[in-house]
Scaffold this active site. Structure first.
Site, mmCIF file in Angstrom:
data_model
loop_
_atom_site.group_PDB
_atom_site.id
_atom_site.type_symbol
_atom_site.label_atom_id
_atom_site.label_comp_id
_atom_site.label_asym_id
_atom_site.label_seq_id
_atom_site.Cartn_x
_atom_site.Cartn_y
_atom_site.Cartn_z
ATOM 1 N N GLU A 1 -5.019 0.628 -0.186
ATOM 2 C CA GLU A 1 -4.808 -0.792 0.082
ATOM 3 C C GLU A 1 -5.054 -1.623 -1.177
ATOM 4 O OE1 GLU A 1 -3.549 -1.691 2.827
ATOM 5 O OE2 GLU A 1 -4.717 -1.196 4.607
ATOM 6 N N HIS B 1 0.828 -1.213 0.000
ATOM 7 C CA HIS B 1 0.000 0.000 0.000
ATOM 8 C C HIS B 1 0.861 1.261 0.000
ATOM 9 C CE1 HIS B 1 -0.241 -0.069 4.677
ATOM 10 N NE2 HIS B 1 0.379 1.058 4.368
HETATM 11 C C1 GLP Z 1 1.402 3.300 7.079
HETATM 12 C C2 GLP Z 1 1.170 4.618 6.302
HETATM 13 C C3 GLP Z 1 1.982 4.663 5.042
HETATM 14 C C4 GLP Z 1 3.350 4.105 5.329
HETATM 15 C C5 GLP Z 1 3.258 2.632 5.625
HETATM 16 C C6 GLP Z 1 4.552 2.001 6.069
HETATM 17 O O1 GLP Z 1 0.252 2.604 7.320
HETATM 18 N N1 GLP Z 1 -0.172 4.938 5.996
HETATM 19 O O2 GLP Z 1 2.015 5.992 4.555
HETATM 20 O O3 GLP Z 1 4.183 4.261 4.214
HETATM 21 O O4 GLP Z 1 2.196 2.321 6.478
HETATM 22 O O5 GLP Z 1 4.868 2.316 7.391
HETATM 23 P P1 GLP Z 1 6.292 2.047 8.012
HETATM 24 O O6 GLP Z 1 7.223 3.027 7.394
HETATM 25 O O7 GLP Z 1 6.127 2.294 9.492
HETATM 26 O O8 GLP Z 1 6.632 0.645 7.697
#
Ligand code: GLP
Length: 241
Positions: A143, A138
């Protein structure tokens, strides 16, 4: 898509900050699209450092954040509003009135999303969009689904995202199960995009991102259709490509 492979998160942050710095030199009143999650934190630390050394000036920058949980109160320390002020905005000289974050408390979420798209459009569009990627591919909170939405919209979070993000909440029940997010049209309209990715848990998503097939099973794969995307990742995230 260009890729820059780094040794660790700090290097990713520095490499991404170079791109933001170049953008802001070219256009001091840049419209920047910010993302949340753990991946962009080293980048935000680098931006704060550059700002403290007066090498970066946010006074003319306008920001639009990518997404926000729904419903959530701003003062909840897991809201993306809280995250952005805590990890970046409070430490740089951005003007409060130039910060735009989708309102997780909006009574009319559809109207909130429409107004957000209109404001981005009116300001001339996002110059540089910063992205992370979820384990399931995503981007923002777009999603995997049968259909993907072009415009900013409300989305029901998948089990995989709830599992990944609920660790930040005291209990899984406290985590909102919906979110507001820029759509894929909004992301793809950004003139320039950088994606920061670290860790072996993202290696499958990275493999899918780089296999050149565009599909709704991996919303990030649409980035293959953009002509100015730089993916900055560490060795672990790159281990399957
Ligand atoms: C989250 C955000 C995204 C982000 C992703 C990864 O849910 N909505 O914008 O890129 O998940 O998060 P992380 O960098 O903590 O793995």
């Amino acid at each position: 898509m260009k890729k820059i492979i780094c040794n660790n998160r700090e290097e990713i942050g520095k490499a991404a900050a170079e791109i933001v710095l170049a953008q802001m030199k070219r256009k001091p009143d840049s419209i920047l699209g910010f993302a949340t999650g753990s991946s962009p934190i080293p980048l935000y630390n680098s931006l704060i450092e550059l700002c403290k050394k007066s090498e970066l000036d946010f006074s003319r920058v306008t920001s639009f954040n990518l997404d926000e949980y729904y419903p959530i109160k701003r003062e909840n320390d897991q809201s993306y509003y809280y995250f952005m002020w805590d990890n970046l905005f409070s430490h740089v000289n951005i003007k409060r009135e130039n910060v735009n974050i989708l309102n997780g408390e909006a009574a009319d979420p559809a109207g909130e999303c429409r107004a957000y798209d209109e404001k981005i459009e009116k300001m001339g569009g996002i110059d540089l969009q910063i992205l992370g990627i979820g384990h399931n591919g995503h981007i923002g909170f777009n999603e995997p689904a049968e259909f993907l939405s072009a415009d900013t919209h409300m989305v029901t979070l998948t089990e995989s995202t709830i599992k990944a993000n609920s660790i930040y909440f005291k209990t899984e029940d406290e985590m909102p199960k919906s979110a507001l997010t820029l759509g894929l049209g909004g992301i793809m309209k950004a003139k320039k995009i950088i994606v920061v990715i670290n860790g072996s848990s993202k290696a499958q998503a990275v493999r899918r991102l780089f296999d050149r097939r565009v599909g709704t099973d991996c919303p990030g794969s649409i980035l293959n259709l953009h002509n100015d995307v730089t993916v900055i990742l560490d060795n672990e995230a790159a281990e399957l490509i």
